[in-house]
Design an enzyme around this catalytic site. Structure first.
Site, short mmCIF file in Angstrom:
data_model
loop_
_atom_site.label_atom_id
_atom_site.label_comp_id
_atom_site.label_asym_id
_atom_site.label_seq_id
_atom_site.Cartn_x
_atom_site.Cartn_y
_atom_site.Cartn_z
N ARG A 104 0.84 -1.19 0.00
CA ARG A 104 0.00 0.00 0.00
C ARG A 104 0.88 1.24 0.00
O ARG A 104 1.75 1.36 0.84
CB ARG A 104 -0.87 0.06 1.26
CG ARG A 104 -1.92 -0.95 1.33
CD ARG A 104 -3.01 -0.57 2.29
NE ARG A 104 -2.56 -0.17 3.63
CZ ARG A 104 -3.38 0.20 4.61
NH1 ARG A 104 -4.68 0.24 4.39
NH2 ARG A 104 -2.92 0.51 5.79
N THR A 108 -1.53 7.43 -0.38
CA THR A 108 -2.81 7.29 -1.10
C THR A 108 -3.59 6.07 -0.61
O THR A 108 -4.78 5.96 -0.88
CB THR A 108 -2.54 7.09 -2.60
OG1 THR A 108 -1.84 5.85 -2.77
CG2 THR A 108 -1.71 8.21 -3.19
N ASP A 200 0.33 -3.83 12.16
CA ASP A 200 0.82 -4.17 10.82
C ASP A 200 1.15 -5.67 10.76
O ASP A 200 2.11 -6.15 11.37
CB ASP A 200 2.07 -3.34 10.51
CG ASP A 200 2.50 -3.49 9.06
OD1 ASP A 200 2.62 -2.46 8.37
OD2 ASP A 200 2.71 -4.64 8.60
N ASP A 203 4.72 -6.71 9.44
CA ASP A 203 5.79 -6.44 10.42
C ASP A 203 5.73 -7.43 11.59
O ASP A 203 6.77 -7.86 12.08
CB ASP A 203 5.65 -5.01 10.96
CG ASP A 203 6.16 -3.97 9.96
OD1 ASP A 203 6.94 -4.35 9.06
OD2 ASP A 203 5.77 -2.80 10.08
C1 PRP Z 1 -1.08 -4.94 4.32
C2 PRP Z 1 -1.87 -6.23 4.37
C3 PRP Z 1 -2.69 -6.14 3.12
C4 PRP Z 1 -2.95 -4.66 2.99
C5 PRP Z 1 -4.36 -4.41 3.43
O1 PRP Z 1 0.00 -5.06 3.48
O2 PRP Z 1 -1.09 -7.38 4.45
O3 PRP Z 1 -2.01 -6.63 1.96
O4 PRP Z 1 -2.05 -4.00 3.86
O5 PRP Z 1 -4.69 -3.09 3.25
P1 PRP Z 1 -5.80 -2.61 2.21
O6 PRP Z 1 -6.98 -3.50 2.39
O7 PRP Z 1 -6.07 -1.20 2.65
O8 PRP Z 1 -5.21 -2.66 0.84
P2 PRP Z 1 1.09 -3.88 3.26
O9 PRP Z 1 0.68 -2.98 2.15
O10 PRP Z 1 1.37 -3.22 4.59
O11 PRP Z 1 2.34 -4.67 2.73
P3 PRP Z 1 3.23 -5.78 3.46
O12 PRP Z 1 2.39 -7.04 3.56
O13 PRP Z 1 4.37 -5.93 2.51
O14 PRP Z 1 3.65 -5.28 4.81
N1 URA Z 2 -2.52 -3.60 6.91
C1 URA Z 2 -2.19 -4.10 8.11
O1 URA Z 2 -1.21 -4.87 8.21
N2 URA Z 2 -2.91 -3.76 9.16
C2 URA Z 2 -3.98 -2.94 9.10
O2 URA Z 2 -4.62 -2.67 10.13
C3 URA Z 2 -4.31 -2.40 7.84
C4 URA Z 2 -3.56 -2.76 6.76
#
Ligand code: PRP
Ligand code: URA
Length: 209
Positions: A104, A108, A200, A203
């Site tokens: 994400r 945005t 997160d 993480d």
């Molecule tokens: C997180 C999560 C989803 C997304 C959800 O990933 O694992 O993929 O956010 O958010 P959304 O419904 O608003 O799109 P992130 O973008 O943090 O990436 P990561 O898994 O690499 O940490």
């Molecule tokens: N992605 C995450 O990992 N946690 C949230 O709460 C939203 C998006």
């Protein structure tokens, strides 16, 4: 309209509570994600067809059901979706695994795709898209759009925690996709995190914060 299923089971609720706890460390967090994925898999595979085969028990011969040859695929959304793969494979070891990489944009909140590698015969497989968090829904909607562009027709989404906003966005964009989540939370906060959520997911699974 696809099915939206918030799976109600005391084991799931118990495990989600431990996931939420900020005192839960990386090792236990990963184990819990994997266990919840197994329980969601159980629910999401209820409609797999079976056929009877003959089996010889120590007592006699009988007819007994086995899965009847449907091809399955798992597609975790990187990174956090990777945490659900082992639990799913423990239940359906013959599934092939594709990967789709999205993150994400933190301003945005829109997803940015950086990787996609799917089984060559994805069009013939029942696909389970995996991501612990369904927040705005942008990542899941975009991932499923990309997977459909590559030919997949039968898709289910499995997640741990959803916000109402994400559930609506996903079911509006892909009404043919059944959605299974362990928990529906209250809302998103001003920076797009699920409240109360678990923070997160990526993480916490990979220990990067
Ligand atoms: C997180 C999560 C989803 C997304 C959800 O990933 O694992 O993929 O956010 O958010 P959304 O419904 O608003 O799109 P992130 O973008 O943090 O990436 P990561 O898994 O690499 O940490
Ligand atoms: N992605 C995450 O990992 N946690 C949230 O709460 C939203 C998006």
């Amino acid at each position: 309209m696809g099915k939206i299923m918030v799976v109600e089971h005391p084991l799931l609720k118990h495990k989600v509570t431990h996931l939420r706890d900020q005192a839960t460390g990386t090792k236990e967090f990963k184990e819990l994600v994997s266990e919840i994925a197994m329980l969601l898999c159980y629910e999401a595979t209820r409609d797999l067809p079976t056929e009877d085969v003959e089996v010889v028990t120590p007592i006699c011969t009988c007819k007994s059901p086995v899965l009847s040859g449907r091809k399955l695929a798992l597609v975790p959304i990187l990174r956090a979706g990777l945490g659900m793969v082992d639990g799913m494979l423990a239940m359906i070891p013959a599934a092939k695994v594709g990967h789709i990489g999205l993150y994400r944009n933190e301003e945005t909140l829109e997803p940015v795709e950086y990787y996609c590698k799917l089984p060559a015969d994805i069009a013939e497989r029942d696909v389970f898209v995996l991501d612990p968090m369904l927040a705005t829904g942008g990542s899941a909607v975009d991932a499923i759009t990309q997977i459909k562009k590559r030919g997949a027709k039968s898709i289910k989404f499995l997640g741990l925690i959803a916000a109402p906003e994400g559930l609506k966005r996903l079911s509006d964009a892909h009404p043919d996709v059944d959605i299974y989540v362990a928990q529906l939370d209250e809302r998103l906060n001003e920076v797009g995190y699920i409240v109360p959520g678990l923070g997160d997911a990526g993480d916490r699974i990979f220990g990067t914060k």
